[in-house]
Design a protein around this motif. Structure first.
Motif, short mmCIF file in Angstrom:
data_model
loop_
_atom_site.label_atom_id
_atom_site.label_comp_id
_atom_site.label_asym_id
_atom_site.label_seq_id
_atom_site.Cartn_x
_atom_site.Cartn_y
_atom_site.Cartn_z
N SER A 12 5.80 0.22 -8.29
CA SER A 12 6.02 -0.30 -7.13
C SER A 12 5.69 -1.83 -7.93
CB SER A 12 3.64 -0.63 -7.46
OG SER A 12 4.18 0.71 -7.14
N GLY A 50 0.71 -1.41 0.00
CA GLY A 50 0.19 -0.49 0.14
C GLY A 50 0.74 0.67 -0.23
N GLN A 51 0.68 2.48 -1.18
CA GLN A 51 1.35 3.55 -0.75
C GLN A 51 1.14 4.34 0.31
OE1 GLN A 51 3.32 4.13 -3.45
NE2 GLN A 51 3.10 1.66 -3.89
N SER A 52 -0.10 4.38 0.88
CA SER A 52 0.03 5.53 1.58
C SER A 52 0.05 4.46 3.18
CB SER A 52 -1.56 5.64 1.67
OG SER A 52 -2.76 4.55 2.08
N THR A 53 -0.26 3.01 3.51
CA THR A 53 0.54 2.43 4.31
C THR A 53 1.27 2.41 4.83
OG1 THR A 53 -0.75 0.44 3.83
CG2 THR A 53 -2.13 1.93 4.29
N GLY A 54 2.55 0.85 3.55
CA GLY A 54 4.00 0.80 4.14
C GLY A 54 3.21 -0.86 4.27
#
Length: 96
Positions: free
Chosen positions: A84, A14-18
């Motif tokens: 990604s 996830g790009q926002s959560t890592g």
């Protein structure tokens, strides 16, 4: 396209959560309703961890637990930007 009774399982960070997220893409159902499992931490989950996650979701591999990895680029395809990584495998629902 998947064979009848099989679905693509995919895993990406996830790009926002890592955090790594594994989900089963079911055609005809909105992505927000797909079965998903979110792993703790940012380390790439092992094949065994992915198998346990699929079990928890009620799915199993169609054959061998092989994952194909691919790269996805951010909009604009800037080669200087990080890519990604997306893993995918074919799964089937476990009979209940």
């Amino acid at each position: 396209m998947s064979a009848p009774g099989t679905f693509p399982a995919q895993m990406a960070i996830g790009q926002s959560t890592g955090r790594w997220r594994l989900y089963v893409a079911i055609y005809g159902i909105p992505g927000s309703q797909w079965p998903e499992y979110v792993f703790d931490g940012a380390a790439v989950p092992s094949v065994q961890d992915r198998s346990r996650a699929l079990d928890a979701l009620g799915y199993t591999f169609t054959d061998t637990p092989e994952w194909a990895w691919s790269e996805d680029y951010a909009p604009g395809d800037d080669p200087a930007q990080p890519v990604s990584l997306i893993a995918s495998a074919q799964v089937r629902e476990v009979a209940s």
